[in-house]
Design a protein around this motif. Structure first.
Motif, PDB file in Angstrom:
ATOM      1  N   VAL A 176       0.785  -1.232  -0.039  1.00  0.00           N
ATOM      2  CA  VAL A 176       0.006   0.097   0.034  1.00  0.00           C
ATOM      3  C   VAL A 176       0.911   1.083  -0.132  1.00  0.00           C
ATOM      4  N   VAL A 177       0.729   2.118  -0.951  1.00  0.00           N
ATOM      5  CA  VAL A 177       1.369   3.507  -1.331  1.00  0.00           C
ATOM      6  C   VAL A 177       0.517   4.522  -1.101  1.00  0.00           C
ATOM      7  N   THR A 178       0.626   5.557  -0.274  1.00  0.00           N
ATOM      8  CA  THR A 178      -0.064   6.618  -0.034  1.00  0.00           C
ATOM      9  C   THR A 178       0.671   7.812  -0.760  1.00  0.00           C
ATOM     10  N   GLY A 179      -0.389   8.603  -1.349  1.00  0.00           N
ATOM     11  CA  GLY A 179       0.015   9.633  -2.234  1.00  0.00           C
ATOM     12  C   GLY A 179       0.969  10.426  -1.717  1.00  0.00           C
ATOM     13  N   GLY A 180       0.745  10.782  -0.478  1.00  0.00           N
ATOM     14  CA  GLY A 180       1.708  11.700   0.436  1.00  0.00           C
ATOM     15  C   GLY A 180       3.146  11.255   0.376  1.00  0.00           C
ATOM     16  N   TYR A 183       4.522  11.536  -3.428  1.00  0.00           N
ATOM     17  CA  TYR A 183       4.998  12.845  -3.750  1.00  0.00           C
ATOM     18  C   TYR A 183       6.155  13.266  -3.152  1.00  0.00           C
ATOM     19  N   ALA A 184       6.254  12.833  -1.729  1.00  0.00           N
ATOM     20  CA  ALA A 184       7.546  13.581  -1.098  1.00  0.00           C
ATOM     21  C   ALA A 184       8.818  12.701  -1.726  1.00  0.00           C
ATOM     22  N   PHE A 185       8.742  11.293  -2.059  1.00  0.00           N
ATOM     23  CA  PHE A 185       9.722  10.750  -2.599  1.00  0.00           C
ATOM     24  C   PHE A 185       9.961  11.458  -3.896  1.00  0.00           C
ATOM     25  N   ILE A 186       9.257  11.578  -4.746  1.00  0.00           N
ATOM     26  CA  ILE A 186       9.646  12.173  -6.243  1.00  0.00           C
ATOM     27  C   ILE A 186      10.070  13.483  -5.997  1.00  0.00           C
ATOM     28  N   ALA A 243      12.580  19.681   2.170  1.00  0.00           N
ATOM     29  CA  ALA A 243      12.164  18.614   3.018  1.00  0.00           C
ATOM     30  C   ALA A 243      11.061  18.505   3.827  1.00  0.00           C
ATOM     31  N   ALA A 244      11.105  19.691   4.609  1.00  0.00           N
ATOM     32  CA  ALA A 244      10.216  19.782   5.832  1.00  0.00           C
ATOM     33  C   ALA A 244       8.796  19.885   5.329  1.00  0.00           C
ATOM     34  N   VAL A 245       8.539  20.516   4.358  1.00  0.00           N
ATOM     35  CA  VAL A 245       7.275  20.797   3.550  1.00  0.00           C
ATOM     36  C   VAL A 245       6.788  19.555   2.887  1.00  0.00           C
ATOM     37  N   LEU A 246       7.679  18.739   2.051  1.00  0.00           N
ATOM     38  CA  LEU A 246       7.256  17.583   1.914  1.00  0.00           C
ATOM     39  C   LEU A 246       6.806  16.650   3.120  1.00  0.00           C
TER      40      LEU A 246
END
Length: 327
Positions: A176-180, A183-186, A243-246
């Protein structure tokens, strides 16, 4: 240095690096196999691997800023985590005050952290008071305490959260992968690629590398070393802001949250090699995996236990890091 000489040197260096990369990959494969035997569930292990890699990309971005500052300025920045917490609260405040999408706060938090980093370096670290290593360590440690307590006074101790509108989940071969997290990884990989391009393909990046290699020599050929130091510190701090925002939608935001990220980032920096930006990204991915696999090996034990074990092993066997070079 001629192109031929540079190519010979690159080829000579690539051999040991490839050997270490292959050895690291083999150890990771063994760790995953042992986790599979211990858990008895391929799905559990696969979920841990996916989650670890997604989280590790974020760790890598945080560590990139830290290792960049150390590689150029020789400053171990203990305030890095506190500055990350400041960026998280900037994102929280903007979202609460304006309703802006959390990720759009990047256009506010990143420039704000860049300016804060420049002011901190120019005002506290580049003067006579911050000239020695001991003073720099004390200044960044004191700044960390000041920022954390300032956040505590202004926002209170109650945990905050940053909701991510339109978050979703999907299955990746059963995990299971969440969008958050995706997005943070990308975002972390893209920002890391931009930073790598800046260092390797631009004149300013050449100046940064020249100052890191030999500050006196760079100054003799016309490089403004003080300006490079200030901008490098600001860029490293801006990486923490990004990084903090992501990460903000993925965690509970508290004034002391940066401490945990700081500890992990220091481990990543040592693992990848002090001053090695690409190594920081690889180290982040490895530490993300170690954290998740530790929960399989040790059940309810802290995931940081496995991280510290890896940290001690690397310090004992290869203190310059996996991708660092001996002095």
């Amino acid at each position: 240095m001629s192109d031929t000489t540079a190519n010979i040197r690159a080829a000579a260096l690539s051999g040991p690096v490839l050997k270490r990369a292959a050895l690291t990959g083999g150890l990771v494969a063994i760790a995953i196999a042992v986790a599979l035997i211990r858990s008895g569930s391929g799905l559990v292990v696969w979920q841990s691997v996916v989650t670890g890699l997604l989280t590790g990309g974020l760790y890598g971005l945080i560590a990139m800023g830290l290792t960049l500052i150390f590689g150029v300025l020789d400053i171990v920045n203990f305030a890095h985590g506190a500055l990350l917490a400041v960026a998280m609260f900037i994102a929280f405040g903007v979202v609460q005050g304006t309703g802006l999408h959390p990720y759009l706060t990047l256009v506010i938090a990143v420039p704000a952290l860049f300016l804060i980093g420049a002011v901190v370096h120019r005002g506290l670290l580049s003067g006579s008071g911050g000239a020695t290593l001991e003073n720099q360590l004390l200044i960044t440690l004191g700044l960390s305490l000041l920022l954390e307590n300032g956040l505590l006074m202004f926002f209170g101790a109650e945990p905050k959260s940053v909701a991510l509108p339109g978050d979703f989940q999907f299955s990746l071969f059963g995990a299971v992968v969440t969008g958050g997290r995706l997005y943070a990884f990308i975002g972390a990989i893209l920002i890391g690629a931009v930073l790598f391009y800046l260092l390797r393909r631009t004149r300013f990046g050449t100046a940064i590398r020249a100052v890191a290699a030999n500050g006196q020599g760079a100054e003799l050929v016309g490089v403004n070393v003080r300006r490079v130091h200030t901008l490098t510190f600001a860029i490293g701090t801006a990486c923490a802001g990004a990084a903090a925002v992501l990460a903000a939608p993925l965690v509970t935001v508290t004034p002391t949250l940066g401490d945990q990220f700081n500890i992990t980032a220091f481990v990543v920096v040592v693992l990848g090699g002090m001053g090695n930006v690409a190594g920081a990204l690889v180290g982040g991915l490895l530490i993300g995996l170690v954290e998740q696999l530790t929960t399989i090996y040790m059940g309810g034990q802290s995931s940081l236990l496995g991280v510290f074990v890896v940290f001690l092993v690397v310090l004992f066997l290869r203190p310059q890091g996996l991708f660092g070079r001996r002095s």
